[in-house]
Design a protein around this motif. Structure first.
Motif, PDB file in Angstrom:
ATOM      1  N   ARG A 156      34.171  45.190  33.192  1.00 44.00           N
ATOM      2  CA  ARG A 156      34.547  43.842  33.622  1.00 44.00           C
ATOM      3  C   ARG A 156      35.951  43.459  33.677  1.00 44.00           C
ATOM      4  NH1 ARG A 156      30.183  43.050  29.725  1.00 44.00           N
ATOM      5  NH2 ARG A 156      31.802  42.529  28.331  1.00 44.00           N
ATOM      6  N   MET A 157      36.581  44.099  32.800  1.00 32.58           N
ATOM      7  CA  MET A 157      38.234  44.088  32.780  1.00 32.58           C
ATOM      8  C   MET A 157      38.865  44.462  34.197  1.00 32.58           C
ATOM      9  SD  MET A 157      39.269  44.713  28.633  1.00 32.58           S
ATOM     10  CE  MET A 157      40.959  44.352  29.267  1.00 32.58           C
ATOM     11  N   GLU A 189      37.095  44.816  36.909  1.00 30.64           N
ATOM     12  CA  GLU A 189      36.774  44.042  37.944  1.00 30.64           C
ATOM     13  C   GLU A 189      37.738  42.637  37.789  1.00 30.64           C
ATOM     14  OE1 GLU A 189      34.841  42.656  41.203  1.00 30.64           O
ATOM     15  OE2 GLU A 189      34.625  44.511  40.498  1.00 30.64           O
ATOM     16  N   ARG A 190      37.998  42.210  36.611  1.00 31.76           N
ATOM     17  CA  ARG A 190      38.655  40.832  36.451  1.00 31.76           C
ATOM     18  C   ARG A 190      40.277  41.192  37.093  1.00 31.76           C
ATOM     19  NH1 ARG A 190      38.379  38.211  30.741  1.00 31.76           N
ATOM     20  NH2 ARG A 190      36.247  38.625  31.412  1.00 31.76           N
ATOM     21  N   GLU A 191      40.449  42.538  36.529  1.00 29.24           N
ATOM     22  CA  GLU A 191      41.764  42.727  36.996  1.00 29.24           C
ATOM     23  C   GLU A 191      42.105  42.922  38.445  1.00 29.24           C
ATOM     24  OE1 GLU A 191      45.530  46.066  36.097  1.00 29.24           O
ATOM     25  OE2 GLU A 191      43.414  46.349  35.180  1.00 29.24           O
ATOM     26  N   LYS A 192      40.988  43.359  39.090  1.00 33.29           N
ATOM     27  CA  LYS A 192      41.050  43.475  40.592  1.00 33.29           C
ATOM     28  C   LYS A 192      41.170  42.137  41.234  1.00 33.29           C
ATOM     29  CE  LYS A 192      38.082  45.501  44.269  1.00 33.29           C
ATOM     30  NZ  LYS A 192      37.080  46.330  44.783  1.00 33.29           N
ATOM     31  N   ARG A 193      40.307  41.208  40.559  1.00 35.35           N
ATOM     32  CA  ARG A 193      40.062  39.833  41.332  1.00 35.35           C
ATOM     33  C   ARG A 193      41.516  39.224  41.156  1.00 35.35           C
ATOM     34  NH1 ARG A 193      35.003  39.565  38.842  1.00 35.35           N
ATOM     35  NH2 ARG A 193      35.874  38.077  37.186  1.00 35.35           N
ATOM     36  N   ALA A 194      42.185  39.447  39.724  1.00 38.22           N
ATOM     37  CA  ALA A 194      43.266  38.783  39.824  1.00 38.22           C
ATOM     38  C   ALA A 194      44.492  39.449  40.513  1.00 38.22           C
ATOM     39  CB  ALA A 194      43.901  38.863  38.218  1.00 38.22           C
TER      40      ALA A 194
END
Length: 772
Positions: free
Chosen positions: A396-397, A399-404
């Motif tokens: 999740r992190m 993926e979140r870093e990718k989105r960010a």
């Protein structure tokens, strides 16, 4: 954090958990040991209490039996036949009238024999006496205890006891009642006998057969030996202390199997012991000087007639010795159990944490790489749950870093992140495009590469000031700066700087927006505003000049009519006068038209041409009433609540005057009524001006607010046709809208419009209500 705490948290998880487990095992062992000692203490204390209360109960029972025995003996003696025989004989002159032969001496001899028999079975009776109230309380029969038995006291040695307090007390007793004196020293003829013997006198009154109070039976009981025998008979095993109502004290020692009666002499025990007994509550145990004391109050028939404080004493040292032995055994067991439990806890903790340590090693081995660690997610225990949770968290992190990162790289505004020293740590493609560099070219460079020298120095000063004082500067507000493109040209940018923290490190993030296009639009807008202001000035000038220039020929025409009238004075006929009046009315109409046209053109275009004086409804009403010409037969009313409003006076007063005047001017009768109503609607007021005139047909409802519109020929009704147009424009400038309700059938018309309230006007929270 102390050095011990720091060392603890620096150690491995296995060592920490094992240490905690060992410490917990030791604490549990110590707790069990302490609880065991406490239980032993509690049990021993309860047992000691039971022993103390057992002896206390035995003591009071022994006192009941001992005192009761004496009282029973009194009753027996008082009811023997020689007692009444002596009463009859002494009252009859020496011969008993019942048998006619028994003399007083015979009855005395029989009574003395009975007294002697009681001495034989009651070794602690010192004296038994029969005392009469006659002859100053003289003894009638007295038998004393001797070392070898008992002895009747000769008649000549008998004493008068009338002065004794116990004789006076006995004289007040009712039949069957008894009195016991306080314990004191035995006296003969008023003198204390040596060796001293402490006695208590048990007394029962004697009455004749006719109910006459005759005398009393008195038993002198030795206090100390009497109570010691009672204690021995009941097997009292602990020291007993009795404190009488007069302060006399009796101490019984089971070791000596005897007691000590303290009257005048000093105390054998510490004062604290006596005080504890005197203050003891029932069923309560107190500790005094390594001694446990259980006390109670004995309130039976006692010497002196008051309650006796009774206490039983146990040496606490004897209890402590057993407690120490048990505590020592428990301590050894606790130490052994704690060591064994600590060792077992360490082994079990090492086994339990082995998978977790392996998972930790896998995470450390991955390090800063982008690949996920290999975790035992297939396990069904808590380690598997942690592995699955941690693996999911990592994914999740990521993926979140990718989105960010996608957002960071995709926003149209430039974003640059720098350290407090100005070193660029990261920036997005928009920032690179803005300044003409690649990302790799800017990473690690100082921000000064993107600034001109003046902005660079100002930026450095603001950062230094903030870092030194902590006070935000203009740098943290949205400001415009000039950026430096790679090719050296200027780039106007809008800059917003924010302070951010990552893992405890301070950074500054700047959001940059290219405002070149906006500056061009601002310049274009400023040009348009300037042109509009010039146009407005020209329009004002034109309106004034047009009004002045158009009024000049009108004044000439008006003057010309005056000259014609003067030249034709006396020669003008009716037709000529009518034409002259018509010409003058047209001139006046044209002048009004020009004035109204000029006023209409100025509405809303001049700042400050409206009075900002706020007034209440009563002031506004007086202004309108003063400006309206009200013909005879017409009435103007303001409905209830109008005086409670608060508005700016102008141009609202002019609007109301125009509407009221318009209603009167266009009325179809010689008399009529016009009413004005105000209603609060949010932060505005709704005004309704209603008349009872001819009304307006619906097809004209929109046209009447246009310029130069009238419903009647101007020859019939004088007017410029501008009144309602001026009203409509004033209302529109104030953000409102005017409307009319009428069927045009002679039932009148209602003009409605909204108007803003002054600051102290209508309550914005209320709506659609009449102002009160």
């Amino acid at each position: 954090m102390t050095a011990v705490q720091a060392a603890f948290f620096r150690s491995s998880l296995l060592n920490r958990m094992a240490g905690i487990a060992m410490l917990s095992a030791a604490l549990i062992g110590v707790t069990i040991g302490l609880v065991g000692v406490a239980v032993v203490h509690k049990v021993e204390s309860q047992y000691a209490g039971e022993l103390l209360f057992r002896d206390l109960d035995r003591t009071t029972t022994a006192m009941d039996r001992a005192f009761g025995q004496v009282l029973q003996d009194l009753s027996i003696l008082a009811n023997t036949s020689p007692i009444q025989g002596l009463v009859r004989t002494l009252d009859s002159g020496g011969i008993d009238p019942v048998d006619g032969t028994s003399t007083a001496e015979a009855w005395k001899t029989r009574l003395a024999a009975i007294f002697a028999s009681f001495h034989a079975i009651r070794p602690h009776y010192l004296q038994i006496r029969y005392i009469g109230f006659a002859d100053d309380g003289r003894e009638i029969v007295r038998v004393d205890k001797t070392s070898d038995g008992s002895r009747r006291i000769a008649e000549a040695a008998l004493q008068a006891k009338g002065a004794e307090d116990y004789v006076k007390e006995a004289a007040l007793l009712q039949p069957g009642k008894t009195y016991v004196t306080p314990v004191n020293w035995n006296r003969e003829n008023g003198v204390i006998q040596e060796p001293r013997i402490a006695v208590a006198r048990y007394i029962m009154p004697v009455f004749g057969e006719d109910g006459r109070r005759f005398g009393m039976i008195v038993i002198n009981v030795e206090g100390g030996p009497f109570m010691s025998a009672a204690m021995r008979d009941y097997g009292i095993e602990r020291q007993v202390v009795m404190i009488g109502p007069t302060g006399n004290r009796y101490l019984y020692s089971p070791e000596a199997n005897a007691g000590l009666l303290e009257l005048d002499e000093g105390r054998s025990l510490p004062d604290e012991v006596y005080e504890a007994i005197e203050q003891a509550e029932a069923d309560d145990i107190v500790a005094v000087r390594e001694q446990l004391i259980a006390g109670t109050i004995y309130d039976g028939i006692t010497p002196g007639g008051g309650a006796i404080r009774v206490g039983v004493i146990e040496d606490a040292a004897a209890l402590s010795e057993g407690r120490r032995q048990v505590s020592g055994i428990l301590t050894v067991l606790v130490v052994v159990m704690s060591l064994a439990a600590a060792l077992l806890a360490y082994k079990l903790t090492a086994v339990a944490l082995r998978p977790l340590c392996a998972m930790n090693k896998a995470i450390i081995d991955v390090g800063a790489s982008d690949r996920a660690p290999e975790l035992p997610e297939d396990r069904e225990d808590e380690i598997g749950q942690i592995s699955r949770s941690f693996g999911g968290l990592v994914r999740r992190m990521a993926e979140r870093e990718k989105r960010a990162r996608t957002v960071f790289d995709g926003v149209s505004d430039g974003i640059a992140i720098a350290s407090p020293s100005g070193v660029i740590k990261d920036l997005n493609p928009a920032a690179c495009d803005l300044f003409g560099y690649t990302r790799d070219e800017l990473l690690g460079q100082n921000l000064s590469i993107l600034m001109f020298s003046d902005d660079r120095r100002r930026h450095d000063r603001q950062i230094e000031t903030y870092l030194e004082t902590g006070r935000p500067t203009s740098l943290f507000r949205t400001v415009e700066r000039i950026g430096r493109h790679r090719d050296g040209r200027e780039i106007p940018v809008e800059l917003t700087v924010s302070e951010i923290f990552d893992n405890g490190e301070r950074y500054f993030a700047g959001i940059l927006r290219d405002v070149s296009e906006r500056r061009e639009k601002d310049e274009e807008r400023n040009c348009l505003i300037a042109a509009l202001e010039a146009s407005n000035e020209e329009l004002d000038s034109f309106a004034y000049v047009a009004s002045h220039d158009l009024k000049a020929p009108l004044r000439t025409i008006h003057n010309a009519t005056n000259w014609i009238i003067d030249d034709l004075e006396g020669e003008m006929n009716e037709e000529m006068q009518k034409n002259i009046d018509l010409l003058r009315s047209r001139v006046q109409r044209m002048e009004r038209l020009l004035d109204d046209l000029l006023e209409h053109s100025r509405i809303g275009r001049k700042i400050g041409d409206v009075s900002m004086r706020d007034v209440d409804g009563s002031q506004l009403r007086k202004t309108v009433e003063g400006l309206v010409h009200l013909p005879e037969g017409f009435t103007l009313t303001f409905e209830a609540g109008f005086d409670g409003i608060r508005v700016f006076e102008m141009p609202l007063a002019q609007v109301l005057v125009n509407l009221v005047s318009n209603a009167i001017k266009h009325h179809h009768r010689e008399a009529g009524t016009v009413s004005v109503r105000a209603t609060a609607v949010g932060e505005r007021y709704r005004f309704d001006v209603r008349d009872d005139g001819p009304g307006i047909a619906p097809k004209y409802h929109e046209k009447i607010f246009q310029l130069f519109r009238t419903l009647k020929a101007r020859d019939k009704v004088e007017g410029s046709g501008m009144g309602l147009a001026i009203v409509s424009k004033h209302v529109a400038v104030q953000g409102g809208k005017i409307s009319v309700e009428s069927e045009g059938d002679g039932t009148g018309a209602t003009f409605s419009f909204t108007w803003p309230a002054a600051a102290s006007g209508a309550d914005a929270g209320e709506s659609d209500r009449s102002v009160a």
